[in-house]
Design an enzyme around this catalytic site. Sequence first.
Site, short mmCIF file in Angstrom:
data_model
loop_
_atom_site.label_atom_id
_atom_site.label_comp_id
_atom_site.label_asym_id
_atom_site.label_seq_id
_atom_site.Cartn_x
_atom_site.Cartn_y
_atom_site.Cartn_z
N ILE A 27 0.87 -1.16 0.00
CA ILE A 27 0.00 0.00 0.00
C ILE A 27 0.92 1.23 0.00
O ILE A 27 2.06 1.16 0.44
CB ILE A 27 -0.98 0.04 1.20
CG1 ILE A 27 -0.26 -0.08 2.53
CG2 ILE A 27 -2.03 -1.06 1.07
CD1 ILE A 27 -1.20 0.00 3.73
N ASP A 28 0.42 2.31 -0.54
CA ASP A 28 1.25 3.50 -0.73
C ASP A 28 1.73 4.07 0.61
O ASP A 28 1.11 3.86 1.65
CB ASP A 28 0.46 4.57 -1.48
CG ASP A 28 -0.03 4.09 -2.83
OD1 ASP A 28 0.65 3.24 -3.41
OD2 ASP A 28 -1.09 4.56 -3.28
N ARG A 29 2.81 4.82 0.55
CA ARG A 29 3.40 5.42 1.75
C ARG A 29 2.36 6.20 2.56
O ARG A 29 2.28 6.06 3.79
CB ARG A 29 4.53 6.37 1.36
CG ARG A 29 5.19 7.07 2.56
CD ARG A 29 6.21 8.09 2.11
NE ARG A 29 5.57 9.17 1.36
CZ ARG A 29 6.23 10.17 0.78
NH1 ARG A 29 7.55 10.21 0.84
NH2 ARG A 29 5.59 11.11 0.14
#
Length: 304
Positions: free
Chosen positions: A135-137
Site C-alpha cells: 500500500i502506498d506510503r
Amino acid sequence: MAEKITINIKEQQGRLDAILAKEDIPYSRTILADWIQDGTVLVNQKKVKRSYKVVSGDTVTLTPPEVQNTAIVAEDIPLSIVYEDNDLIVVNKPQGMVVHPAAGHTSGTLVNALLYHAPLSTINGAFRPGIVHRIDRDTSGLLMVAKNDEAHQALSAQLKDHKNQRIYYALVRGEFTEESGTINAPIARHKVDRKKQAVQSGGREAITHFEVLKRYVGYTLLKVQLETGRTHQIRVHMTYIGHPVVGDPVYGSAQKLPGVNLEGQLLHAKTLSLIQPKTHEELTFNSPLPAYFEAALDTLTPII
C-alpha cells in the site's frame, strides 16, 4: 531456494514479459523483467529479450537465483501487529511509512521493522522480503506479510485468483448521486510523467467497486473494494471519474480540507480477508479509521 518453474506454451501468444505477468508466478513484473535481461528466464534454453514473442511449442524456464544476504538493516521500530502465526503477519501500517527500501528510502521502512521482528520470505529478493502486496506510503491500514516462501506463494496465488477481500475507506471530493458502482478502466504507466499511473487503452485490467457510506457537503465517504491490485489503483480510478481522494498530493492536486493539515491522502485499508496457507482457515481483520481521518470527517457538514 525457490523451485525451478517451467511453462510449456500452448495457446498463449505475445511478448514474453506480458505472458509471464499473466501466469501464476509469485514474482513481481519488475523482477521478472530483470531476470529476462540477465538470463534467469530462458526460452527453449536460450536467453531472449523481454519483447520476444512466444509461440505454441516454446518452453519457458525460470530458475530463481540464490538469495544473497540482505544488506537491509533490521531496525527496532514499533509495529502495530494485528495477527501473527508461523506463516504470516498482518500489520496495520501507519500513514507516512514506506513499505520497503528503495531509492531515497533505505531505512525506517516497514521491511526494516519487520526484519527486526521476525524472519521473512525470500521470494521478492533482498529489498522486498515478505512483501506480498503493497500500500502506498501515505495510505494507512492492513497489509499481509509472508514469513516463509511457501506461505508467500500461497498468498500471492490468492491475490491473483481474487480470493482475498481488500476493502478501503476513502474520502473523495464531490457528491455522488449513485449509491454504488464499478470502475472498469485499464491502468498503465503515465506516458509523460513516469512516476504516475493513468487510465489508458491497452493498460492492465483494473476493476474497482465502490459504495457510498456517507455524504457530506462537497465530499463523499466511500467504501472501496479492489478486484485487481494495480499500482495507485484507487487513487487513479477516483481521479478518472472526477472524484479525487482528498489530500492526494499526486492525483488530486490541492485536494485539501479547509482548516485541516493533511499529510497525505485520506485512504485507509480497513478490511483484509485471507486464507491461512496451511490450515486453510478463512481469516478477516479490520482496522479502525486513524484519528486524523476521523478528525477530518468531523470538520465536514453531513447531508441528512
